[in-house]
Each structure stands twice: as C-alpha cells, then as structure tokens.
Scaffold this active site. Structure first.
Site, PDB file in Angstrom:
ATOM      1  N   GLU A   5      -2.970 -43.943 -19.374  1.00 51.24           N
ATOM      2  CA  GLU A   5      -3.926 -44.282 -18.332  1.00 51.24           C
ATOM      3  C   GLU A   5      -3.910 -45.740 -17.900  1.00 51.24           C
ATOM      4  OE1 GLU A   5      -6.939 -42.431 -20.876  1.00 51.24           O
ATOM      5  OE2 GLU A   5      -7.650 -41.387 -19.097  1.00 51.24           O
ATOM      6  N   ILE A  33       1.979 -32.251 -20.937  1.00 53.32           N
ATOM      7  CA  ILE A  33       1.555 -32.241 -19.532  1.00 53.32           C
ATOM      8  C   ILE A  33       2.460 -33.150 -18.701  1.00 53.32           C
ATOM      9  CG2 ILE A  33      -0.818 -31.685 -20.155  1.00 53.32           C
ATOM     10  CD1 ILE A  33      -1.629 -34.528 -19.428  1.00 53.32           C
ATOM     11  N   GLY A  34       3.637 -33.414 -19.238  1.00 58.18           N
ATOM     12  CA  GLY A  34       4.605 -34.179 -18.462  1.00 58.18           C
ATOM     13  C   GLY A  34       5.128 -35.412 -19.165  1.00 58.18           C
ATOM     14  N   GLN A  74       5.894 -42.808 -17.484  1.00 57.05           N
ATOM     15  CA  GLN A  74       4.453 -42.568 -17.476  1.00 57.05           C
ATOM     16  C   GLN A  74       3.706 -43.758 -16.872  1.00 57.05           C
ATOM     17  OE1 GLN A  74       2.901 -41.411 -21.288  1.00 57.05           O
ATOM     18  NE2 GLN A  74       1.272 -40.253 -20.336  1.00 57.05           N
ATOM     19  N   THR A 125      10.504 -42.430 -21.379  1.00 56.33           N
ATOM     20  CA  THR A 125       9.294 -41.664 -21.024  1.00 56.33           C
ATOM     21  C   THR A 125       8.111 -42.602 -20.834  1.00 56.33           C
ATOM     22  OG1 THR A 125       8.861 -41.214 -23.353  1.00 56.33           O
ATOM     23  CG2 THR A 125      10.050 -39.525 -22.125  1.00 56.33           C
TER      24      THR A 125
HETATM   25 MO1  MOS Z   1      -7.585 -38.154 -19.042  1.00 57.52          MO
HETATM   26  S1  MOS Z   1      -8.707 -38.618 -17.434  1.00 57.52           S
HETATM   27  O1  MOS Z   1      -8.717 -38.072 -20.256  1.00 57.52           O
HETATM   28  O2  MOS Z   1      -6.442 -36.965 -18.709  1.00 57.52           O
END
Ligand code: MOS
Length: 755
Positions: free
Chosen positions: A722, A482-483, A656, A652
């Site tokens: 995250e 996803i990137g 991120q 990367t």
């Molecule tokens: Mo995450 S909010 O579990 O992509």
C-alpha cells in the site's frame, strides 16, 4: 507462544533467493491460462445467477413482479424477499468478531422489503446460462414507496458529526500543545481546504463466486482477499459451523481492499445455491461491482500549517470529513500519516463523519493515508512556496527524531536517505524553483515531491512445513494470491531457510482447509506469513538434526553451528543431506508447524506498539508536462525511493510498488465515482466512464529502495502493498503547481481546473 523474531543475521540459511528478482513460480500458470479464477470452476449442474438492483436510494418494496422473468426459458428460480430462505441477520460490529468486520452492511438481503441504497440487490435470478439470468433479471419489476434519502456528500458534509467510535483498526484524532494558538502566532502559515472524490476499486477480475452445497457442507470458489473473515461471516449468516465451509481461492485477479469483506454477491450466490439445490455461479458485471462493493469515501480536508521564518513547523491542524453509510462502514482514518511525519510541537487532528443512504464505504489501498497524504503533502509543498524554500529541504528540516504525537521511537526511519538518493537519481538539482518557467517545446514542465507513509501491521499466521525424504519442501498456509506473488515470496524464504533449490519448494495456499493464514489486507500478508515460515523452518532444522543417525558428522552438534545449504545441514567438518538423514531414520517425511496463539501474539503486539512506531516510508518524485492551452497533464517521469525493510523479490516488489503509483496517478488525474445527487445512483459504473490510467498514461516508473532490514521485524521485513499509493497524488499536484503556478486542491486534476 509469540512469534519468534528472527533477525536476518540469525537466519541460518544463505540468502540465495531473498532479495533476488526471482521469476514467479506461478508465472507460467498465469500467462498460459491455467490459473483458475472463481468464475472458472466447472460443475455439471452449474446454474448462473444475476442480481436485480434497487433503483431508489431509500424506501420500501411495495410489490415485486417476477412473472415475466419466471417464464423466460431457462430460468430456474427468481428469489426475492417474498420467497427466499432467510439468512441470519448480520452480526453486530465487534472487534472480537472478525465475521462482523467482514460484514458488508447491516442489511439482511432478500429478507427485508427495505431499500438502503440505490443499487442494493433486491432479487436474484437463477438460470441455466449467464445470458438468460441477466436478461431475466432485467424483467423483474419492483415497485417502491420512496423515502427521503441523504445521498449527496457535498451538501450532507455540513451535517457531519465528530467521529466518536473511531475506526478500531487504525488511528484517530490527536491533540498536542495548542495548535490553534501556535497557528495564529506563526510568522508563516498556510490554511487550505482539499477535497477528494469517491474512488472505486477496479480489479481486473470483477467479483465472482461459485457456491456448492452438499447437505450442510458448502464449497465456495470466491474472489476474496480474506478467506478467514469471509468464512466466519458465512458461518454466522448461514448457521453452519466454520468447519463445514470450504473456501477455495487460488487466484484472485486484483483486490485493492475491495475483496476484503463479504459483499452481497457472495452471500446471495450462497443463498441461491441453497434455495435451488444447484451449484450456482454469480459473476458480477462491472456495474454490479459498483453497486454492491463499497469504494473509498469522498473527503474534505483542512490542513493548516504554521512555521517560523526558517521553515520549522510550529503547528499542524489536519481535520477531515468523510462518510460512512447508515447501514455500515468504517470511518476513513484520514489523518493517520499526519501523526507521524513532521516534528511539530502543536498538533490537532480530528475527523468528522456523516452517515448517508449509500452503499457502505470500505478499505481501499492505504485507507486513510492515500487521501490524507494528498492534503498534507500538498499543504507542505504550498508552505515551501510561501517560505521560498525547496520542498525537500523543508521536509528534511522537520524530519522528527521521535514520533511527533506519541514520542515513541521509530523502529526504522530512513526518509532522509530516501530523499537524498531520490534527488540525486531524479536530477532534482536541475529543477528551476520558479513556477512556470521550465519548458519542453510548448509543454510546461513541473517537478514535485511528496512523502509516502504507511503503518506496518502484523497478524498471527499458522503454517506447516513438510520436508520429504526426497528433499522437497511443502509450505502450507491459507494465504491469498491477489497479484503480488504470494507463493514465490514464501518459497524464496523457505528455500533460503532450508538451503534447498527454489524448485524444491511448493507453497500451498488459497484454501481454507490449510492452516489459518491472514487476509491479503493492510499490507499484512507477506511479512506476517514470513515470520511463521521462518519460525517453522527453524523448528524443522532442529527436528532434522535430532534425527541425525549414529556416525553422522552432525551428531552432537548444536543447531547454531550448522548451516542449511545444498539440501542438507552442514558443519565445516562435514554434513548430510536431508534425504540421507530422513532415509537413515526410516522417515518418509518430517512435518512441523508454527502456530502462534492469538493471545501471545496480541501481548507481543501491544508491548511492541507501546515502544515503537513501525512504518514504511518513501520519497515520491514526479515530473509532469502540462499543455498551457488545453490544460492536459501528462506524467512524464516518476521515481519512488522507498524504505521498506528487506525486499524479498526485487521484481515482484518493484511491480507492486509501481501498481500503487499507477493507482495514485489515477487518483490525481482521472478517477472519480460520480453519484447522482438526486437519486444516489452511481452514474459512471464502468471502465469506459470511470477512468483508470491506461498504459499510454503512465511513463516508465523508476523504483528504488533502501533494502535496509528493520531490526525489529522477522527477516527485517515489512508489507509493501500500500505504501506506494501514498504521497503519489500529492507528488502529481505539486508537480502541476510547479509547472503552472496553480494549486489544485480538488481531485482529480482535470483540464478545466487548470484553465
Ligand atoms: Mo487493503 S485496502 O487492506 O487491500
């Protein structure tokens, strides 16, 4: 069998690639347009679908006029609750059924005349072109009987109730000591209310699905970050075995949690393909994404802190109100980080939740911690002002030796080092502690810090690794791109583990036919997959050794004596290449798998979680310039120093981490989903009106990390997707406070709040 925990020093490969800024293996494909996304797979009989969205928040469809849409040249079919084939109802939410957690809501789309949110799909138009489908969709005319709806969080939050069910995925409330009494007795305290608005995911690729039925077999190209869950959910809704559904998702243009579940677009594309017998593509418009993919809940939060005169915390109270939908959603675990950040004897954490007639909320980058750390870390900063103490010093003074709520050990905790390094690198000592005195010409200058925190989650992952007689490796696992550079990271690990050049490794992913992976969610994918790649490579080295032919210098050696390098296994007295060994054994290839069972994995996880708190942390440093006349805020410098365990790819990883900080700056300064409090309609469902930061809003973001392996993690590795959004909004707010003397507690910090 449980995951084999391999410490870095036990890995026998050299670390030639891990840690390096290796180019992405798919870089050329992505930059040259060869990477295919879900709406780009051609089929000869492809038809296009468009959604019709309800324009009321709650009620019933009394009639739906499709005549005008049906006569448009090129329309194939118009599906409504009156004629669509039925899906099975959404499964009841249960932690034992991943297909139910994937469920976007309890609504049985196109099988009911009920409307549960403004924007709910009430019809699907299928046509020969996307333009025809969208035009005809605009002609579908439902009539409604409206029912009273609760849509305004600002008023409905007063009806919130204590959250009881808990968010089974994450942490809830906690009580230790007597926080209320300690707060009342504290010589220094702050007691503040904060609010955060709804945020929406704005992946650059809007959600898209291409669905093709062949009898009872479904092929799906879907922009998903969770192949496994979505497949389970579709199997349950369409009454077919999982095996007969194949999801292909090699490239996804961003997710942020928004592509973690089965949203109506995917379900209705599949339904439309079944109803029409055509291959159907449903590419959502940006507005369609806002109306059918839940964002992050808004919140109000109270943070009260008590401290002694030396700045030692005596009490933390952190409570929140957030919302879910009447038709589903999980409560946002707003206080997660507050469990773990400060040594304090008296703690009260709790959540309240209100159910609204809106689209369900969902995971969005660091659910809970992203908005929870905004309030907590703003309050800590405010306490530093009250105490007249440096905000870094205040944090260090309260840095816990053990987890404050549970008393468990941290597997690794290097916040002190992160702050020390960051302060040096950012020039913190040049900060004049007085508010509003640092200037750059007419701009007010402010510097702020905040702590980042994200719990570390692991899942069992099944991988196979195949070694060819040509010395090439193929790693197979249904992972997601996803990137973040999924294939690159796993290829680096496998190349090191087997001692082969990176170019000799191919990682196959993004296909549900491959061994079961894990969603690219919860920052869990890379480290979870790495654990299994390590274990599989260890098995593969043993299997190669077992094939060593008579006369080989490897015969009779123990695997521990050998090093995997130069395309083979080597002892100091000699070695052989994989090609030599496999050829001599008459083998064209050798394939091994690592397949942890769910039960073994859970047993290990539970055992671990009783002993340890595993998390990534960081120190966010932000400098802002504020125009004293207009209130304009520009972020002028940023440094994030993170404690993440081993970093696989310096490039990367930095990218991120920067992405999370950009998203945190957006949270702080410009993003908010605006909902019409009368109708429940999202009023700004576009990138023109929902303001994500653009390039001109973001300075160079300096990234540093400690790169200390976590001794309890395979390869010392944690997920990093995250953590960098956490603390980021608070760092901005704290810098603004320093620049202006104004504490903004309601995000986003728009100009009006500073004037
Ligand atoms: Mo995450 S909010 O579990 O992509």
């Amino acid at each position: 069998m449980s995951i084999d925990y391999v410490k870095p020093e036990q890995a026998t490969g050299t670390t030639r690639y891990v840690g390096q800024a290796v180019d992405r293996v798919d870089g050329t494909a992505k930059t040259s347009g060869q990477a295919r996304f879900a709406a780009e797979f051609p089929y000869p009989d492809l038809a296009h679908a468009a959604l019709v969205h309800a324009t009321i928040a709650r009620g019933r469809i009394t009639a739906i006029d499709t005549a005008a849409a049906r006569v448009v040249h090129g329309v194939v079919d118009v599906l409504t609750h009156e004629n669509a084939p039925a899906m099975k109802p959404a499964p009841k939410m249960s932690m034992l059924n991943l297909g139910s957690i994937a469920s976007s809501s309890s609504v049985n789309y196109l099988a009911t005349d009920e409307v549960h949110w403004n924007g709910q799909p009430v019809a699907v138009v299928v046509a020969e072109t996307v333009e025809t489908a969208r035009y005809a969709a605009s002609l579908v005319a439902p009539t409604y009987q409206e029912l009273p709806a609760a849509v305004d969080f600002a008023t409905e939050k007063h009806n919130a109730v204590p959250e009881k069910k808990g968010n089974p995925l994450l942490e809830g409330g906690a009580d230790k000591g007597d926080a209320t009494a300690a707060l009342a007795a504290a010589p220094v305290s702050v007691d503040l209310e904060f609010s955060t608005p709804q945020y929406n995911h704005n992946a650059i690729e809007p959600h898209a699905t291409t669905a093709v039925w062949d009898g009872d077999h479904l092929t799906l190209h879907d922009s998903t970050q969770n192949i496994g869950w979505v497949r389970k959910h579709l199997a349950q809704r369409f009454g077919v075995p999982e095996k007969s559904i194949r999801i292909l998702s090699p490239f996804v243009g961003g997710g942020f949690g928004g592509k973690g579940r089965a949203w109506p677009g995917t379900l209705l594309a599949v339904l439309a393909a079944r109803a029409t017998g055509r291959a159907v593509r449903l590419a959502l418009t940006r507005e369609g994404v806002y109306h059918t993919v839940g964002g992050r809940t808004p919140s109000t939060q109270r943070v009260a802190l008590g401290a002694d005169a030396q700045g030692r915390l005596t009490a933390i109270v952190h409570t929140s109100v957030s919302r879910i939908a009447r038709v589903g959603g999980l409560p946002e675990p707003v206080t997660t980080a507050t469990h773990h950040l400060y040594a304090v004897p008296n703690i009260h954490l709790s959540h309240e939740v209100v159910e609204l007639d809106l689209l369900t909320n969902t995971f969005m980058r660091a659910p809970g911690e992203a908005i929870g750390t905004f309030a907590l870390e703003s309050a800590i900063d405010e306490l530093a002002w009250e105490l007249g103490m440096d905000p870094i010093e205040l944090r260090l003074r309260n840095e816990p030796e053990r987890d404050p709520v549970s008393g468990k050990s941290f597997t690794q905790r290097m916040l002190r080092e992160a702050y020390a390094r960051g302060a040096e690198r950012f020039g913190w000592r040049d900060r004049d502690p007085r508010p509003g005195v640092m200037r750059d010409g007419r701009w007010l200058v402010g510097m702020g810090v905040a702590t980042a925190f994200r719990g570390s989650i692991h899942m069992p992952v099944h991988v196979t690794v195949r070694l060819g007689a040509d010395g090439k490796l193929v790693v197979r696992c249904a992972l997601h791109e996803i990137g973040m550079g999924t294939a690159t990271a796993q290829a680096q690990i496998a190349a090191d583990e087997m001692g082969v050049p990176l170019e000799s490794v191919r990682v196959e992913y993004g296909d549900s036919e491959l061994p079961r992976g894990v969603g690219a969610i919860g920052s869990a994918q890379t480290a979870s997959a790495a654990a299994s790649v390590l274990a599989a490579c260890a098995k593969l080295r043993k299997a190669v050794l077992a094939l060593a032919p008579p006369g080989s210098p490897l015969r009779g050696r123990r695997i521990e004596e050998l090093e995997a390098r130069d395309g083979g296994l080597h002892h100091r007295d000699g070695g052989q290449t994989y090609t030599e060994i496999l050829t001599a054994a008459g083998r064209d290839h050798l394939e091994v798998e690592h397949k942890p069972t769910m039960l073994g994995f859970l047993a290990r996880t539970v055992r671990d979680s009783r002993r340890w708190v595993k998390a990534t942390t960081g120190a966010q440093f932000c400098e802002v310039r504020v125009d004293p006349d207009t209130g304009e805020v520009r972020v002028s410098r940023w440094l994030g120093v993170f404690d993440l365990g081993t970093v696989i790819n310096a490039r990367t990883a930095a990218s991120q981490l920067r992405g999370g900080i950009v998203m945190g700056i957006g949270m702080a300064l410009s993003e908010q989903t605006l909902i019409d409090h009368r109708t429940g309609r999202i009023m700004n469902p576009s990138l023109a009106e929902y303001h994500v930061p653009v390039h001109a809003d973001i300075p160079h973001i300096d990234i540093d990390y400690l790169n200390e392996p976590d001794p309890t993690m395979p390869l010392g590795l944690h997920g990093i997707g995250e953590v960098s959004i956490t603390g980021a909004a608070a760092a901005v707010a704290n810098a603004v406070r320093h620049a202006t003397g104004k504490r903004v507690r309601d995000l986003p910090i728009t100009l009006d709040k500073l004037l």
